[in-house]
Scaffold this motif. Structure first.
Motif, PDB file in Angstrom:
ATOM      1  N   LYS A 129       2.556 -21.475 -11.167  1.00  0.00           N
ATOM      2  CA  LYS A 129       0.721 -22.515 -10.029  1.00  0.00           C
ATOM      3  C   LYS A 129       0.569 -23.174 -11.538  1.00  0.00           C
ATOM      4  CE  LYS A 129      -4.132 -21.096  -9.812  1.00  0.00           C
ATOM      5  NZ  LYS A 129      -5.449 -20.220  -9.816  1.00  0.00           N
ATOM      6  N   PRO A 189       0.203 -26.691  -8.622  1.00  0.00           N
ATOM      7  CA  PRO A 189      -0.473 -26.043  -8.140  1.00  0.00           C
ATOM      8  C   PRO A 189      -0.840 -26.801  -6.360  1.00  0.00           C
ATOM      9  CG  PRO A 189      -1.677 -27.537  -9.397  1.00  0.00           C
ATOM     10  CD  PRO A 189       0.132 -28.019  -9.599  1.00  0.00           C
ATOM     11  N   PHE A 244       1.799 -24.468  -4.418  1.00  0.00           N
ATOM     12  CA  PHE A 244       1.283 -23.483  -4.409  1.00  0.00           C
ATOM     13  C   PHE A 244       0.150 -22.437  -3.426  1.00  0.00           C
ATOM     14  CE2 PHE A 244      -1.687 -19.936  -5.858  1.00  0.00           C
ATOM     15  CZ  PHE A 244      -0.671 -18.943  -6.298  1.00  0.00           C
ATOM     16  N   ARG A 245      -0.711 -23.797  -3.940  1.00  0.00           N
ATOM     17  CA  ARG A 245      -2.209 -23.970  -2.450  1.00  0.00           C
ATOM     18  C   ARG A 245      -1.766 -23.767  -1.302  1.00  0.00           C
ATOM     19  NH1 ARG A 245      -4.942 -28.274   0.034  1.00  0.00           N
ATOM     20  NH2 ARG A 245      -7.242 -27.065   0.752  1.00  0.00           N
ATOM     21  N   LEU A 287       0.535 -13.406  -5.901  1.00  0.00           N
ATOM     22  CA  LEU A 287      -0.251 -14.395  -5.476  1.00  0.00           C
ATOM     23  C   LEU A 287      -1.637 -14.819  -5.962  1.00  0.00           C
ATOM     24  CD1 LEU A 287       2.725 -15.770  -3.418  1.00  0.00           C
ATOM     25  CD2 LEU A 287       2.119 -16.293  -5.794  1.00  0.00           C
ATOM     26  N   SER A 346      -4.075 -16.348  -8.054  1.00  0.00           N
ATOM     27  CA  SER A 346      -5.731 -17.495  -7.721  1.00  0.00           C
ATOM     28  C   SER A 346      -6.580 -17.046  -7.930  1.00  0.00           C
ATOM     29  CB  SER A 346      -4.719 -17.054  -5.959  1.00  0.00           C
ATOM     30  OG  SER A 346      -5.509 -18.313  -5.086  1.00  0.00           O
TER      31      SER A 346
END
Length: 340
Positions: free
Chosen positions: A58, A62, A65-66, A81, A85
């Protein structure tokens, strides 16, 4: 095959899932998803074996990741995850959960007892009074000095995903409640000040945002709903208030939660708009009674991973695609600005 509308407001769990928890529960859902191999290929390259590896991914990328989490995690790393998050620094306290369970504080026991049999009644872990759920709800209530009906469904769902890990679920619910991008607890809190009665202020704000964009993005369908007398309590109120848990199959809700956790509380609006866009042409053909039936319960939908061309078919992949477009185009990543 289109949706067959159910007749109950209780959460229904398909028989093939009703004795599974944790990774096995998720895998049973994933086995129906033709994109599973693609998702596994995406995630495997990051070797997410523990919490520190998930944090590293992350922090290092990022955006990716998103993007990956929005498209769906895989069972072997979903819980990690989600924790990464949602993580809120400086709230975890070792021994806190055990201490809360030992507390002699009984102020919320009656309300919790009422909610236990109403939580995921189709699953074997909750068929009778679940001690795990009771423990988690008690700890949450004492920790927040408040108990609100509605959190039981979220806690129950997270218990299933975690593999009935009580302490993990307790902290995950608190992350959702405290994380400024979510503040889930506000969904269920009422504003009784100044004799206003039970006003769900936060939900009302979300509803206002939804209606604004429903009207601007889909004016024909919005006007059709107005003409047919379809009000917010027929569908969107329940979608927001229950986080889709009452009206959609778990195959759908699991991926909806991936999307929500990858973004923020406004993802509920993005997903709701996406659902209406997905069924746009079909809904325009229906009258009031037919619309009310169609949009309130999708629990009997089958083959939700099939990219069918039928206008009344529930396709998770297409809905997530629309939701991503709405979330980005409408600026929902700017949470505070949107909520003003």
């Amino acid at each position: 095959m289109g949706c067959q509308v159910g007749k109950t407001n209780q959460i229904q769990i398909r028989s093939k899932y009703n004795n599974l928890v944790g990774i096995k529960f998720q895998q049973a859902i994933e086995n129906s998803n033709p994109k599973l191999k693609q998702l596994q290929h995406q995630w495997n390259q990051f070797e997410i074996k523990d919490l520190s590896a998930a944090f590293k991914f992350k922090q290092s990328d990022p955006v990716r990741f998103r993007k990956y989490l929005m498209n769906g995690a895989i069972s072997s790393n979903r819980w990690l995850l989600w924790k990464v998050s949602l993580f809120v620094d400086n709230i975890f306290e070792s021994g806190c959960y055990e201490a809360l369970l030992k507390s002699q504080h009984h102020q919320f026991d009656i309300e919790i007892e009422k909610d236990l049999p109403r939580t995921l009644p189709g699953h074997q872990e909750f068929h009778k009074k679940s001690q795990a759920l009771q423990n988690v709800l008690k700890a949450i209530a004492i920790y927040n000095n408040d108990y609100v009906t509605g959190m039981n469904q979220v806690a129950g769902f997270l218990l299933l995903i975690s593999g009935m890990e009580e302490e993990d679920t307790f902290w995950m619910v608190n992350y959702l409640n405290i994380n400024p991008q979510f503040k889930f607890l506000q969904l269920y809190q009422t504003n009784d000040s100044q004799n206003q009665g039970n006003q769900f202020e936060y939900v009302t704000k979300l509803l206002s945002i939804f209606h604004k964009h429903f009207q601007s993005q889909m004016p024909l369908l919005y006007q059709h709903f107005e003409t047919q007398g379809i009000n917010q309590y027929c569908y969107i109120w329940k979608w927001i208030f229950t986080l889709f848990l009452y009206t959609f199959p778990f195959e759908v809700v699991l991926y909806f939660f991936d999307f929500m956790i990858a973004n923020n509380i406004l993802a509920i609006i993005s997903l709701s708009l996406a659902l209406l866009k997905h069924f746009h042409s079909h809904l325009l053909k229906l009258n009031q009674t037919e619309i009310a039936q169609f949009i309130t319960q999708f629990q009997e939908c089958s083959d939700v991973f099939d990219r069918s061309s039928h206008s009344d078919h529930l396709c998770v992949e297409q809905i997530l695609c629309y939701a991503t477009q709405f979330h980005d185009q409408l600026g929902f990543s700017r949470l505070e600005e949107t909520l003003q």
